[in-house]
Design a protein around this motif. Structure first.
Motif, PDB file in Angstrom:
ATOM      1  N   ARG A  68      -6.790  -8.586   1.114  1.00  0.00           N
ATOM      2  CA  ARG A  68      -6.839  -7.641   0.572  1.00  0.00           C
ATOM      3  C   ARG A  68      -6.172  -5.972   1.484  1.00  0.00           C
ATOM      4  O   ARG A  68      -5.559  -5.668   0.895  1.00  0.00           O
ATOM      5  CB  ARG A  68      -8.433  -7.058  -0.275  1.00  0.00           C
ATOM      6  N   LEU A  69      -7.218  -6.239   2.692  1.00  0.00           N
ATOM      7  CA  LEU A  69      -6.215  -5.376   3.782  1.00  0.00           C
ATOM      8  C   LEU A  69      -4.309  -5.714   3.845  1.00  0.00           C
ATOM      9  O   LEU A  69      -3.855  -4.400   4.074  1.00  0.00           O
ATOM     10  CB  LEU A  69      -6.767  -5.455   4.944  1.00  0.00           C
ATOM     11  N   ALA A  70      -4.492  -7.121   4.247  1.00  0.00           N
ATOM     12  CA  ALA A  70      -2.999  -7.292   4.019  1.00  0.00           C
ATOM     13  C   ALA A  70      -1.542  -6.420   2.334  1.00  0.00           C
ATOM     14  O   ALA A  70      -1.129  -6.297   3.195  1.00  0.00           O
ATOM     15  CB  ALA A  70      -2.575  -8.661   4.095  1.00  0.00           C
ATOM     16  N   ASP A  71      -2.416  -7.319   1.950  1.00  0.00           N
ATOM     17  CA  ASP A  71      -1.547  -6.147   0.218  1.00  0.00           C
ATOM     18  C   ASP A  71      -1.799  -4.849   0.653  1.00  0.00           C
ATOM     19  O   ASP A  71      -1.094  -3.847   0.054  1.00  0.00           O
ATOM     20  CB  ASP A  71      -2.572  -7.148  -0.751  1.00  0.00           C
ATOM     21  N   GLU A  74       0.742  -3.962   3.044  1.00  0.00           N
ATOM     22  CA  GLU A  74       2.220  -3.876   2.119  1.00  0.00           C
ATOM     23  C   GLU A  74       2.761  -2.711   1.137  1.00  0.00           C
ATOM     24  O   GLU A  74       3.766  -1.814   1.439  1.00  0.00           O
ATOM     25  CB  GLU A  74       2.015  -5.297   1.482  1.00  0.00           C
ATOM     26  N   ALA A  75       1.289  -2.501   0.324  1.00  0.00           N
ATOM     27  CA  ALA A  75       1.804  -1.449  -0.971  1.00  0.00           C
ATOM     28  C   ALA A  75       1.817  -0.299  -0.018  1.00  0.00           C
ATOM     29  O   ALA A  75       3.135   0.463  -0.723  1.00  0.00           O
ATOM     30  CB  ALA A  75       1.027  -1.347  -1.316  1.00  0.00           C
ATOM     31  N   ARG A  76       0.886  -0.037   0.910  1.00  0.00           N
ATOM     32  CA  ARG A  76       1.634   1.348   1.466  1.00  0.00           C
ATOM     33  C   ARG A  76       2.688   1.644   2.052  1.00  0.00           C
ATOM     34  O   ARG A  76       3.245   2.685   2.298  1.00  0.00           O
ATOM     35  CB  ARG A  76       0.296   1.298   2.449  1.00  0.00           C
ATOM     36  N   ALA A  77       3.107   0.490   2.842  1.00  0.00           N
ATOM     37  CA  ALA A  77       4.455   0.257   3.528  1.00  0.00           C
ATOM     38  C   ALA A  77       5.312   0.753   2.548  1.00  0.00           C
ATOM     39  O   ALA A  77       6.522   1.644   2.830  1.00  0.00           O
ATOM     40  CB  ALA A  77       4.721  -1.026   4.632  1.00  0.00           C
ATOM     41  N   ARG A  78       5.580   0.270   1.847  1.00  0.00           N
ATOM     42  CA  ARG A  78       6.100   0.439   0.232  1.00  0.00           C
ATOM     43  C   ARG A  78       6.164   1.797  -0.156  1.00  0.00           C
ATOM     44  O   ARG A  78       7.578   2.786  -0.205  1.00  0.00           O
ATOM     45  CB  ARG A  78       6.505  -0.995  -0.804  1.00  0.00           C
ATOM     46  N   GLU A  85      10.810  -5.104   8.303  1.00  0.00           N
ATOM     47  CA  GLU A  85      10.068  -5.085   9.789  1.00  0.00           C
ATOM     48  C   GLU A  85       8.546  -4.449   9.423  1.00  0.00           C
ATOM     49  O   GLU A  85       7.651  -4.695   9.900  1.00  0.00           O
ATOM     50  CB  GLU A  85      10.442  -4.274  10.753  1.00  0.00           C
ATOM     51  N   LYS A  86       8.468  -3.175   9.023  1.00  0.00           N
ATOM     52  CA  LYS A  86       7.526  -1.998   8.813  1.00  0.00           C
ATOM     53  C   LYS A  86       6.137  -3.424   8.050  1.00  0.00           C
ATOM     54  O   LYS A  86       4.977  -3.045   8.087  1.00  0.00           O
ATOM     55  CB  LYS A  86       7.724  -0.989   8.205  1.00  0.00           C
ATOM     56  N   ILE A  87       6.323  -3.485   7.102  1.00  0.00           N
ATOM     57  CA  ILE A  87       6.150  -4.298   6.128  1.00  0.00           C
ATOM     58  C   ILE A  87       5.653  -5.269   6.187  1.00  0.00           C
ATOM     59  O   ILE A  87       3.674  -5.466   6.778  1.00  0.00           O
ATOM     60  CB  ILE A  87       6.651  -4.579   5.008  1.00  0.00           C
ATOM     61  N   HIS A 149      -3.907   3.770  11.692  1.00  0.00           N
ATOM     62  CA  HIS A 149      -3.562   5.241  11.841  1.00  0.00           C
ATOM     63  C   HIS A 149      -3.149   5.664  10.744  1.00  0.00           C
ATOM     64  O   HIS A 149      -3.143   7.515  10.620  1.00  0.00           O
ATOM     65  CB  HIS A 149      -2.792   5.938  13.261  1.00  0.00           C
ATOM     66  N   ASP A 150      -2.784   5.642   9.813  1.00  0.00           N
ATOM     67  CA  ASP A 150      -2.422   6.190   8.320  1.00  0.00           C
ATOM     68  C   ASP A 150      -3.264   6.779   7.298  1.00  0.00           C
ATOM     69  O   ASP A 150      -4.267   5.865   7.115  1.00  0.00           O
ATOM     70  CB  ASP A 150      -1.623   4.836   7.206  1.00  0.00           C
ATOM     71  N   ALA A 151      -3.724   8.023   7.071  1.00  0.00           N
ATOM     72  CA  ALA A 151      -5.244   8.475   6.723  1.00  0.00           C
ATOM     73  C   ALA A 151      -4.844   7.660   5.294  1.00  0.00           C
ATOM     74  O   ALA A 151      -5.939   7.317   4.980  1.00  0.00           O
ATOM     75  CB  ALA A 151      -4.843  10.181   6.543  1.00  0.00           C
TER      76      ALA A 151
END
Length: 197
Positions: A68-71, A74-78, A85-87, A149-151
């Protein structure tokens, strides 16, 4: 009359001299069961916490939680317009994770205890989890990564609110049969100053 020094604890000193982490992606099953993890956390809670403020909370992450955290990462990176690379970096530790403990710094209102010291207490708890897990025969690795580190991610993943932040995510599992070579350690002569003059 001063109390005499009880003398060294060779086992504890050996543990400190030898402790090191392998990359979390190298850990395999088995992982500690609930009883074993509770024993580790009980030891780790012997952390300086400024008069029982307990300025932290923990979230135990199982394999389904990791997926779930991986998804979420990825959603937040998008959302942030991240590239491949960020994803990949956002998903990485969660895709490979088997068991981890997220340590959430949760400073409490306390006139005499600055929030900065309370956040340091959460860091000390991360280190204590590493020591307790390693001393119990497991591998342990303290990671964060950009999502932690992303709120927005922290709020979605761990229900962080207000001034709560992710202090660390400590992965625990069976370490590889051979640990990587030890890295060079800091040079005391360069980093330690003896006195104020």
């Amino acid at each position: 009359m001063p109390t005499p020094n009880p003398g060294p604890n060779p086992a504890a000193l050996a543990h400190l001299a030898q402790r090191r982490s392998a990359a979390a992606k190298l850990y395999t099953d088995p992982v500690p069961d609930r009883a074993a993890l509770e024993a580790i956390l009980t030891l780790a809670f012997r952390t300086p916490d400024h008069g029982k403020l307990e300025p932290w909370r923990l979230v135990v992450l199982s394999r389904p939680d990791m997926a779930r955290l991986a998804d979420l990462a990825e959603a937040r990176a998008r959302e942030l317009g991240g590239d491949a690379e960020k994803i990949a970096k956002g998903r990485g530790q969660y895709d490979a994770g088997r068991l981890a403990v997220a340590v959430i710094s949760s400073p409490k209102p306390a006139e005499k205890v600055p929030a900065a010291e309370q956040r340091l207490s959460a860091g000390a708890l991360c280190m204590n989890i590493l020591h307790a897990a390693t001393a119990s025969g497991w591998g342990a690795c303290w990671l964060t990564g950009w999502p932690a580190h992303d709120a927005t991610f922290a709020a979605r993943a761990f229900a962080c609110t207000g001034n709560e932040t992710v202090a660390g995510i400590v992965h625990i599992g069976t370490p590889p049969a051979e640990l990587p070579p030890d890295r060079p350690r800091p040079d005391l002569a360069r980093l330690v100053r003896w006195g104020l003059e």
